[in-house]
Design an enzyme around this catalytic site. Structure first.
Site, PDB file in Angstrom:
ATOM      1  N   ASP A 151       0.774  -1.194   0.005  1.00 34.89           N
ATOM      2  CA  ASP A 151      -0.025  -0.008  -0.092  1.00 34.89           C
ATOM      3  C   ASP A 151       0.863   1.401   0.010  1.00 34.89           C
ATOM      4  O   ASP A 151       0.626   2.166   0.794  1.00 34.89           O
ATOM      5  CB  ASP A 151      -0.822  -0.136   1.109  1.00 34.89           C
ATOM      6  CG  ASP A 151      -2.314   0.824   0.934  1.00 34.89           C
ATOM      7  OD1 ASP A 151      -2.237   1.003  -0.182  1.00 34.89           O
ATOM      8  OD2 ASP A 151      -3.012   1.158   1.897  1.00 34.89           O
ATOM      9  N   CYS A 152       1.621   1.183  -0.839  1.00 34.18           N
ATOM     10  CA  CYS A 152       2.645   2.305  -1.153  1.00 34.18           C
ATOM     11  C   CYS A 152       1.779   3.638  -1.724  1.00 34.18           C
ATOM     12  O   CYS A 152       1.461   3.310  -2.964  1.00 34.18           O
ATOM     13  CB  CYS A 152       4.014   2.049  -1.549  1.00 34.18           C
ATOM     14  SG  CYS A 152       5.154   3.389  -1.806  1.00 34.18           S
TER      15      CYS A 152
END
Length: 256
Positions: A65-66
């Site tokens: 979830d960058c």
């Protein structure tokens, strides 16, 4: 130097002020002028995120979830990677499957529900770097009303467009990170040690990695806490809300 902001049992009051630098989304879009950062600033944040991903991957953890909202700045201007709610540990030599992440930042192999190891993080990192420089995500314009299916199609099929904001090195790095196939994507050839490929990219030539990891490089920007508080007061009913409701971005942290 990069830190991680993780959920814990600590009360938010004890940690809120550690993150008053805001997140990168705030700084990309709400600091006046055109969205996005100049290259020196984008390079510094990107380098610190690379160090954070390297640490996670070496521990066998894929982040998944960058994105700008999850990259916080402390009041000294250093990066803190937050919200590991979608992260998962991968045993040595194994792979996982799971269509999780944020629309527009998920890698093609995630969208197609294929097995993967750490490759999705490098694609998402490419999206993050692109957005920091361009002031817009590569596959979806800000506030654009478009169906998820269309964004997924763009991620899998469309080639991102580069403006004059990109240097040749920055453009090349993003292109290598945003390769549709994990087999040809930068950072995906050495498993848990993929960051080594990224660190030697010409875009990062000016980065002294040892000094960066030791926290000895001066951040290019020191957040003005007052501006962030003003932003909060204009966008939320009460700043006090943050002191009465748990926040997984602010509860506890650890340094490595």
């Amino acid at each position: 130097m990069v830190s991680f902001a993780l959920p814990s049992s600590f009360e938010v009051q004890k940690h809120f002020f550690k993150f008053l630098g805001g997140d990168l989304k705030f700084h990309i879009y709400n600091m006046g002028g055109e969205p996005g950062f100049e290259l020196t600033r984008a390079r510094f944040y990107a380098a610190e995120v690379v160090c954070g991903l390297e640490h996670l991957h070496q521990q066998g953890i894929v982040y998944r979830d960058c994105k700008p909202e999850n990259i916080l700045l402390d009041d000294h201007g250093h990066v803190r990677i937050s919200d590991l709610g979608l992260a998962v540990e991968i045993p040595e030599g194994e792979m996982v499957r799971g269509r999780v992440g944020t629309v527009g930042y998920m890698a093609p192999e995630v969208i197609d529900n294929e097995k993967y190891a750490f490759s999705p993080d490098w694609f998402s990192f490419g999206c993050l770097l692109f957005e920091m420089i361009e002031g817009q995500a590569p596959f979806r314009a800000r506030k654009e009303k478009v169906k998820r299916e269309e964004v997924d199609r763009r991620v899998k099929e469309d080639v991102e467009k580069y403006s004059s904001k990109f240097s040749e090195d920055a453009k090349t790095l993003c292109q290598q990170l945003l390769m549709k196939s994990a087999k040809t994507r930068l950072g995906c050839r050495n498993g848990r040690n993929g960051a080594k490929e990224v660190k030697v990219n010409p875009f990062f030539t000016s980065i002294n990695w040892k000094r960066l990891e030791a926290g000895l490089l001066e951040p290019p920007f020191i957040p003005d806490v007052r501006k962030f508080l003003i932003f909060l007061s204009k966008n939320f009913l009460k700043v006090e809300f943050f002191f009465s409701a748990p926040c997984r971005l602010c509860q506890g942290c650890f340094r490595y």
